[in-house]
Structures are given as structure tokens and as C-alpha cells.
Design an enzyme around this catalytic site. Structure first.
Site, PDB file in Angstrom:
ATOM      1  CG  ASP A  54      -3.846   4.732  -2.720  1.00 39.69           C
ATOM      2  OD1 ASP A  54      -2.979   3.996  -2.198  1.00 39.69           O
ATOM      3  OD2 ASP A  54      -5.034   4.752  -2.330  1.00 39.69           O
TER       4      ASP A  54
ATOM      5  CG  ASP B  71      -1.906   1.086   1.272  1.00 40.81           C
ATOM      6  OD1 ASP B  71      -2.056   1.771   0.248  1.00 40.81           O
ATOM      7  OD2 ASP B  71      -2.561   1.269   2.313  1.00 40.81           O
TER       8      ASP B  71
END
Lengths: 414, 31
Positions: free
Chosen positions: A323, A122
Site C-alpha cells: 500500500d 494511493d
């Protein structure tokens, strides 16, 4: 004819659908660098996709969870994130956890002797954490055995009052806590997903030759949410506690990845280098309300070879981040509206299909073996244009419902 | 903010160079 070929993708429809079995690509070797295999959490290449713990959610559910993650990012950046950890800890886990669902997994080793753990990677968060025995409050079902620090000779708790413990505040967005002078972290992902536990240090093994002593991480004792059978999270953000910062002496904050084109193939995550010679770079920008995000600046969009007429202020008002944990790209409303309009104009030969959750431009390709779709290019600061791969333009629920894989933010300033 | 999500990153090699302050993209960088 040539213009059409230059500015469109012609695809076999079968290539848009993942196969039932894993077709791994060989990891691209980068000399003297360390590369890990990347798999989609819900695809056949993931060991998490076996049995009940890793059962794949529907695409509608994935997109709802994605919307929840995006809301939490907007909330964090607008300074209105008033969810307290104590609130989160008392909420039951339910659908819509903002960790998101379309995530990618890598496997790393933790402890001595090393235990392999499959973690969601992440770039939108910082703290690496895994579920830990004895799971004092709660652990969800995961595929790997849950890490037991008492069985590792290299685990150490971090003390309260140390500067390391204090550093949790920026990495998690939460005030830290203490339990018998041991530092306690807490991280939540917007609504119901969270992990709370001891802040510790451990030996981290990326590969047999790339081992890091004293890697700081969260040893979760109370973990709830839709983490889908993974053992936790690998935080690759810009905060000093992220894996990227903790390994910066060796890799100098340089890493790269390739996300596979379908959930039935594999990609890679490389630390310390990259393999392609034709990389186009854009400057990183810093979002003052969220400095650990990787900010970048959109400047334009092209569809079918034509740059859309969108005012620069549309992009500069909003700002942008990249992201790995968000599934669908979100654009400012005016930019999305222009993109959608141009895309629809070039797709009029295909019958339309109902919307799929947040995706409002969908087609029914039932009667086709090949389809031709316009190319989409994204422009970034520095004058670079990046052509999105064909598999990044469409989101396939089923052949009778294939959607443009972009969505608009609801607010121009989001 | 706008967010560049992971569907649009498929098949691109995405390079993060935190020290130099830049992000890079390479089309077809996976094959």
C-alpha cells in the site's frame, strides 16, 4: 569485516535528514511510456508544502494517522467496518483521519482546457476524486484552484441507474445515491475523512501525448479531512473504476513507481512500463475480503544477513498487502518480535532513545557522524528476497531519536 | 493483514503488473 560490510549499511548521519531545499532527480525515462514526478506531500519539493494549508504535521501525528489508516484497512478486511457514510458525513474533521499522512503526490490534468491538480497517489483505494466547485457543502483548503466542471467543455455527469453508477459500490464500499437523477458517490477513509459528490466523466491528461477521454471520477461537493492541501486522490487499486483499470487498454495494467529516499528529493510514477532490468517478481494474491488491494505473500525476513526463524504459518495466517498510502510496514506480532530482537542485538553499541508513537526501537545518534545498521531483507512467495534500502529501515524524528521503521500488528490474524 | 508500507518502498522501483498478476521490486531502481 567483509561479512559486516556485506550485511550492513554504513551511513553518514546527515544523509538521513532531508534538506531544506528540493534536490530533484531527473525522471528516469522509459521509452514510449508516460512518467510523472512524485513528491512527498510534506517535503520542500511539494508545492503543497508552502503556507498554512500544507503545514507538515509532527512525526508523532503522522504515525498516529498512519495507525488510523491501518485500523481502517484491518476493519475493512475483517468485515467489521460498520461506519455508514451518513455517520461519516456528520462527523467533524479531526486529527486521526485514516487517509494517512505520509503520502506522495503526483500532478495530473483534468478537463478542457486542462487544469493541473496535485493528487495523493494511493494503491490502497480505487476511486479518483477531486474537490469541485461550487463546493455545495464543504471544501477544505487546497493549493491548486478548485476544479470547476462548468468551465470545462468535456465534463459530463453520470446518470443514476446506469451500470457505471452501480459500479461505485465496489470501488467505494458504499451504496450509491441519486440527486435529480445524477449519480452521487461517497467515499470515506475509516473515520472522519470523506468525499461526497457527483460521479462524472472528464478528459484526463497525464502528459500531452497521453490523454484519456471519458475518465470516470468523483467531483467532490462535500470533502472533509486531512488531505493536506492536495486536490484529492488518485486511486490506483485493482477495482474496474481505478485509474489503472480505466487506462488498461493503453497500459495493460502495468505501472511502476519509485518513492524518493527523502522528502527533499523526487521520484517517479510511470504508466505502461518500468525502467530497471533487475526486477524480482512475486505473484499477486487476492484478498477475498478486499479484492481491490494488491495482495502479496511474505515468507520470511532476514536481519544482518541471517534469515530469522519464523514459522510460515505466522505469515500465511495473516496475509499481506502492499500500500503506497500506509507509512510504516506492519508485520504479524511474532514476525515483528523476531525482527526487533535481532535488530536490537546488532545495535547494542548505540544508546537507546524513547519510543516514538508506534515505533518502539529507537536510538540516540547524537554523538555519531556515521552509523552502521544491519541490512533487512524481506522474502516473498517465489523465493525472492528484497533488500530494503537503508532509508527504509530507519525513521528519523531527530538525530537523538532514530527508530526502526517497522511495527507489529496487535492481532496475529490481522 | 501485514502491510508493506511506503517507508520500506523508498528507493526501490516497485512494479505492478496487474495483467500478469505479479508485483516486482528492484533495489536501486531509482538512480
Amino acid at each position: 569485516g567483509r561479512k559486516l560490510a556485506d550485511h550492513s549499511h554504513t551511513l553518514q548521519l546527515s544523509s538521513l535528514l532531508p534538506s531544506d531545499s528540493c534536490k530533484p532527480y531527473a525522471i528516469k525515462a522509459v521509452e514510449n511510456k508516460v512518467s510523472l514526478k512524485v513528491v512527498h506531500r510534506h517535503g520542500p519539493c511539494s508545492q503543497l508544502n508552502q503556507g498554512k494549508a500544507g503545514k507538515a504535521p509532527s512525526h508523532t501525528k503522522i504515525l498516529l494517522q498512519d495507525e488510523s489508516r491501518v485500523k481502517s484497512i484491518h476493519s475493512k478486511l475483517s468485515g467489521t467496518n460498520d461506519v455508514k457514510l451518513t455517520d461519516a458525513a456528520t462527523l467533524p474533521a479531526h486529527d486521526g483521519s485514516s487517509i494517512g499522512s505520509g503520502n506522495y503526490i503526483v500532478t495530473v490534468g483534468l478537463g478542457t482546457p486542462k487544469k493541473d491538480l496535485s493528487l495523493i497517489f494511493d494503491t490502497g483505494s480505487d476511486l479518483t476524486w477531486t474537490q469541485c466547485q461550487p463546493c455545495a457543502r464543504s471544501c477544505y483548503k487546497q493549493k491548486d484552484p478548485i476544479f470547476d466542471p462548468s468551465q470545462s467543455t468535456s465534463y459530463t455527469n453520470i446518470s443514476c441507474g446506469s451500470s457505471l453508477c452501480d459500479s461505485l459500490a465496489s470501488a467505494t464500499g458504499n451504496t450509491l445515491n441519486c440527486a435529480s437523477s445524477t449519480c452521487v458517490y461517497g467515499i470515506q477513509y475509516g473515520d472522519s475523512s470523506f468525499s461526497v459528490g457527483f460521479f462524472g466523466k472528464e478528459r484526463l491528461t497525464l502528459t500531452p501525448t497521453d490523454v484519456f477521454e471519458n475518465f470516470y471520477f468523483g467531483c467532490g461537493q462535500n470533502n472533509q479531512g486531512l488531505f493536506g492541501g492536495s486536490a484529492g486522490l488518485l486511486g490506483l487499486g485493482r477495482d474496474p473504476l481505478s485509474l489503472v483499470s480505466q487506462t488498461s487498454q493503453k497500459y495493460n495494467k502495468l505501472f511502476s513507481y519509485c518513492l524518493p529516499s527523502s522528502s527533499s528529493s523526487t521520484g517517479f510514477l510511470t504508466f505502461g512500463g518500468y525502467s530497471s532490468k533487475s526486477v524480482k517478481f512475486t505473484p499477486l494474491s487476492t484478498i477475498s475480503a478486499g479484492p481491490s488491494f494488491y495482495g502479496l505473500d511474505f515468507t520470511g525476513i532476514s536481519v544482518g544477513g541471517s534469515k530469522l526463524s519464523i514459522s510460515q504459518s505466522v505469515f500465511s495466517t495473516a496475509g499481506a498487502i502492499i500500500d503506497s498510502g500506509t507509512v510504516i510496514t506492519r508485520l504479524p506480532p511474532a514476525a515483528y518480535s523476531a525482527l526487533r530482537s535481532a535488530f536490537r542485538q546488532l545495535m547494542t553499541k548505540y544508546p537507546t532513545a524513547p519510543a516514538l508513537s508506534i515505533l518502539d526501537t529507537c536510538y540516540d545518534f547524537t554523538n555519531y557522524k556515521t552509523v552502521t545498521i544491519p541490512k533487512i531483507g524481506l522474502f516473498f512467495n517465489g523465493g525472492i528476497e528484497v533488500d530494503i534500502d537503508a532509508t527504509g529501515i530507519l525513521y528519523v524524528n531527530k538525530i537523538s531519536q532514530v527508530c526502526l521503521a517497522f511495527a507489529g500488528n496487535s492481532d496475529a490474524s490481522d | 493483514v501485514a502491510i508493506l508500507g511506503n517507508v520500506q518502498q523508498r528507493s526501490l522501483e516497485v512494479v505492478y503488473d496487474g495483467a500478469a498478476g505479479k508485483v516486482g521490486f528492484a533495489a536501486g531502481g531509482c538512480s
